[in-house]
Design a protein around this motif. Structure first.
Motif, PDB file in Angstrom:
ATOM      1  N   ILE A  11       0.841  -1.204   0.000  1.00  0.00           N
ATOM      2  CA  ILE A  11       0.000   0.000   0.000  1.00  0.00           C
ATOM      3  C   ILE A  11       0.874   1.251   0.000  1.00  0.00           C
ATOM      4  CG2 ILE A  11      -1.671   1.338   1.349  1.00  0.00           C
ATOM      5  CD1 ILE A  11      -2.822  -1.391   2.301  1.00  0.00           C
ATOM      6  N   ARG A  12       1.893   1.245   0.842  1.00  0.00           N
ATOM      7  CA  ARG A  12       2.793   2.401   0.877  1.00  0.00           C
ATOM      8  C   ARG A  12       3.442   2.628  -0.490  1.00  0.00           C
ATOM      9  NH1 ARG A  12       4.404   0.544   6.152  1.00  0.00           N
ATOM     10  NH2 ARG A  12       6.102  -0.623   5.184  1.00  0.00           N
ATOM     11  N   SER A  13       3.860   1.553  -1.114  1.00  0.00           N
ATOM     12  CA  SER A  13       4.522   1.660  -2.415  1.00  0.00           C
ATOM     13  C   SER A  13       3.553   2.214  -3.470  1.00  0.00           C
ATOM     14  CB  SER A  13       5.038   0.281  -2.836  1.00  0.00           C
ATOM     15  OG  SER A  13       5.534   0.325  -4.145  1.00  0.00           O
ATOM     16  N   PHE A  14       2.306   1.724  -3.441  1.00  0.00           N
ATOM     17  CA  PHE A  14       1.312   2.209  -4.415  1.00  0.00           C
ATOM     18  C   PHE A  14       1.059   3.699  -4.216  1.00  0.00           C
ATOM     19  CE2 PHE A  14      -3.009   3.379  -5.511  1.00  0.00           C
ATOM     20  CZ  PHE A  14      -3.055   3.015  -6.842  1.00  0.00           C
ATOM     21  N   ILE A  15       0.849   4.091  -2.963  1.00  0.00           N
ATOM     22  CA  ILE A  15       0.548   5.510  -2.692  1.00  0.00           C
ATOM     23  C   ILE A  15       1.727   6.385  -3.107  1.00  0.00           C
ATOM     24  CG2 ILE A  15       0.130   7.206  -0.867  1.00  0.00           C
ATOM     25  CD1 ILE A  15      -1.427   5.031   0.642  1.00  0.00           C
ATOM     26  N   SER A  16       2.904   5.933  -2.784  1.00  0.00           N
ATOM     27  CA  SER A  16       4.100   6.707  -3.099  1.00  0.00           C
ATOM     28  C   SER A  16       4.242   6.928  -4.608  1.00  0.00           C
ATOM     29  CB  SER A  16       5.320   5.977  -2.550  1.00  0.00           C
ATOM     30  OG  SER A  16       6.486   6.620  -2.954  1.00  0.00           O
ATOM     31  N   SER A  17       4.034   5.862  -5.372  1.00  0.00           N
ATOM     32  CA  SER A  17       4.259   5.944  -6.818  1.00  0.00           C
ATOM     33  C   SER A  17       3.091   6.579  -7.567  1.00  0.00           C
ATOM     34  CB  SER A  17       4.479   4.539  -7.397  1.00  0.00           C
ATOM     35  OG  SER A  17       5.582   3.946  -6.791  1.00  0.00           O
ATOM     36  N   ASN A  18       1.864   6.322  -7.090  1.00  0.00           N
ATOM     37  CA  ASN A  18       0.701   6.687  -7.896  1.00  0.00           C
ATOM     38  C   ASN A  18      -0.102   7.872  -7.362  1.00  0.00           C
ATOM     39  OD1 ASN A  18       0.526   4.345  -9.977  1.00  0.00           O
ATOM     40  ND2 ASN A  18       0.950   3.376  -8.013  1.00  0.00           N
ATOM     41  N   LEU A  19       0.098   8.219  -6.096  1.00  0.00           N
ATOM     42  CA  LEU A  19      -0.674   9.330  -5.540  1.00  0.00           C
ATOM     43  C   LEU A  19       0.221  10.478  -5.076  1.00  0.00           C
ATOM     44  CD1 LEU A  19      -3.315   7.272  -3.511  1.00  0.00           C
ATOM     45  CD2 LEU A  19      -3.498   8.182  -5.836  1.00  0.00           C
ATOM     46  N   LEU A  20       1.407  10.145  -4.559  1.00  0.00           N
ATOM     47  CA  LEU A  20       2.327  11.202  -4.121  1.00  0.00           C
ATOM     48  C   LEU A  20       3.276  11.631  -5.235  1.00  0.00           C
ATOM     49  CD1 LEU A  20       3.407   9.963  -0.555  1.00  0.00           C
ATOM     50  CD2 LEU A  20       2.042  11.966  -1.096  1.00  0.00           C
ATOM     51  N   TYR A  21       3.449  10.779  -6.243  1.00  0.00           N
ATOM     52  CA  TYR A  21       4.430  11.027  -7.309  1.00  0.00           C
ATOM     53  C   TYR A  21       5.768  11.396  -6.667  1.00  0.00           C
ATOM     54  CZ  TYR A  21      -0.011  11.372  -9.734  1.00  0.00           C
ATOM     55  OH  TYR A  21      -1.269  11.121 -10.205  1.00  0.00           O
ATOM     56  N   SER A  22       6.145  10.632  -5.672  1.00  0.00           N
ATOM     57  CA  SER A  22       7.284  10.994  -4.833  1.00  0.00           C
ATOM     58  C   SER A  22       8.510  10.162  -5.169  1.00  0.00           C
ATOM     59  CB  SER A  22       6.906  10.761  -3.366  1.00  0.00           C
ATOM     60  OG  SER A  22       8.049  10.803  -2.550  1.00  0.00           O
ATOM     61  N   ASP A  23       9.678  10.805  -5.072  1.00  0.00           N
ATOM     62  CA  ASP A  23      10.935  10.074  -5.201  1.00  0.00           C
ATOM     63  C   ASP A  23      11.455   9.658  -3.826  1.00  0.00           C
ATOM     64  OD1 ASP A  23      10.931  10.502  -7.955  1.00  0.00           O
ATOM     65  OD2 ASP A  23      11.916  12.453  -7.733  1.00  0.00           O
ATOM     66  N   GLU A  24      10.715  10.023  -2.800  1.00  0.00           N
ATOM     67  CA  GLU A  24      11.215   9.817  -1.434  1.00  0.00           C
ATOM     68  C   GLU A  24      10.443   8.743  -0.688  1.00  0.00           C
ATOM     69  OE1 GLU A  24      10.726  13.648   0.184  1.00  0.00           O
ATOM     70  OE2 GLU A  24      12.156  14.595  -1.178  1.00  0.00           O
TER      71      GLU A  24
END
Lengths: 96, 331
Positions: A11-24
């Protein structure tokens, strides 16, 4: 097998890549409110619901798309586990 | 100390009318060097009030009112818009944007996304559609997640949740309507050296119920500081036709009838506005609940919903960021 870590991590990975558009990565606690921290909006909620279905094979009813189930990584993971338990043990569906 | 009650949003309509007309005249004439006003009129209360204010500010001869229906619009909208223009002595222009939207492929794109949810949906056979949020914000702490409702030719309604792809495509296609209307308004404004006057109220502007560069694409906002219930107060003072005052606020964007409560706000303005005022003025939840005769949990839900909508729509109100001047290499 303890699924606790894989579910939260996915879930964290999905949110990071698809909702936060984050490199961090996902720089929040699993209990952080996804709404209050401005991590998801209404579209993000829909995307999360679709992700849970695809990744974990759980069917998300519209009435279940509520802050109690969706407003943190921990709540999402707990929701997935309850849904998975309900498939294995239908009597557990009462708890979902 | 502010004491809260349900009349907290009441204003002096005569004084507020004077304040807005001074604001419009000063900014449009002195600031923008524009002679008058272009207002898109929909037959709804907001554009009615803005037309009335514009006529007071610039005179009827310096105001152009434009009706911009498309094939999904309720015919009542045009009838009420004509009645409104006649009330204030303005000759309305009719600009049907259907062909422009066909050119943009608006309907095919939107209906294609709807058919992925409801394969039987066919506008040519008389099916209608609309997008809705879960009903009754007060009774359930649900997210603002949209569903699509279709109305079959025999009147049967069915609602299903929208997936992310369909939600984005339907929204993007539908927003072509507001952006086409913005283009038409600017044609008439530029052809006359007029300014485009915005018709969004505070509820729409601050909670993000507008289309960026669509109905949000204007030169000046006339009523974006007014709660919807305050717009109604002004409408009575300005003599807006009673049929418009009584009309249920509608999106008039989708083919099936869809009011603003089911599309976006999720509760009546008479409830929303005082609670919003209370939140802005830091009135404690227990005091609001007592005055409104509601459980505290419901007041808190409304507080949270307002905060969430304001937060998640900041992008709509954001001007394009840009950098300072580049540093010269030899400075």
């Amino acid at each position: 097998m303890d699924m606790k870590i894989p579910i939260e991590a996915a879930i964290r990975s999905f949110i990071s890549s698809n909702l936060l558009y984050s490199d961090e990565g996902f720089p929040y606690d699993d209990d952080a409110s996804l709404l209050r921290e401005r991590i998801i909006d209404s579209l993000g909620v829909v995307e999360l619901a679709a992700f849970l279905g695809q990744r974990f094979g759980v069917r998300v009813e519209q009435a279940e798309v509520r802050p109690e189930n969706f407003d943190s990584v921990a709540r999402l993971a707990a929701f997935v586990r309850r849904k998975q338990d309900a498939v294995v043990r239908p009597e557990a569906a009462e708890a979902v | 100390m502010i004491r809260f009650n349900q009349n907290a949003v009441d204003i002096d309509p005569a004084a507020e009318t004077q304040r807005i007309t001074d604001f419009l005249r000063t900014n449009v004439r002195s600031g923008m060097k524009r002679r008058g006003a272009v207002v898109g009129i929909s037959g709804g209360i907001d554009s009615a009030v803005v037309l009335a204010l514009s006529v007071r500010a610039f005179g009827a001869a310096n105001v152009t009112a434009v009706m911009m229906p498309d094939c999904d619009s309720d015919p009542l909208s045009e009838r009420l818009a004509r009645e409104l223009a006649a009330r204030y002595g303005v000759e309305p222009l009719l600009e049907d944007i259907t062909e422009a939207l066909v050119g943009f492929d608006c309907y095919r794109r939107r209906d294609g996304a709807i058919r992925r949810v409801f394969p039987e949906y066919d506008a040519a056979k008389g099916y209608k559609a609309k997008i809705v949020l879960p009903p009754d914000l007060l009774e359930a702490g649900t997210f603002n997640v949209y569903s699509v409702t279709i109305v079959a030719p025999d009147g049967r309604e069915e609602t299903r949740p929208l997936g992310p792809k369909e939600m984005l495509e339907i929204t993007a296609a539908s927003n072509l309507k507001q952006r086409s209307r913005m283009s038409v308004l600017y044609y008439h404004a530029e052809a006359r050296q007029f300014a485009v006057i915005g018709t969004s109220n505070k509820n729409e502007h601050a909670q993000g119920f507008f289309v960026k560069h669509g109905d949000g694409g204007v030169d000046i906002q006339a009523i974006a500081h007014l709660y919807k219930t305050q717009v109604y107060q002004l409408s009575r003072h300005l003599g807006v036709p009673v049929d418009i005052q009584r009309r249920t606020p509608t999106t008039d964007t989708y083919s099936a009838a869809c009011d603003q409560q089911e599309f976006f706000f999720r509760l009546p303005f008479s409830t929303l506005d005082p609670i919003w005022y209370a939140r802005e003025n830091r009135i404690p939840v227990p005091e609001v609940a007592l005055s409104m005769g509601m459980p505290e949990v419901q007041v808190q839900r409304v507080f949270d919903d307002i905060e969430g909508k304001q937060r998640t729509t900041e992008y709509l109100r954001l001007s394009p960021p840009m950098l300072d001047a580049a540093k010269p290499m030899y400075a």
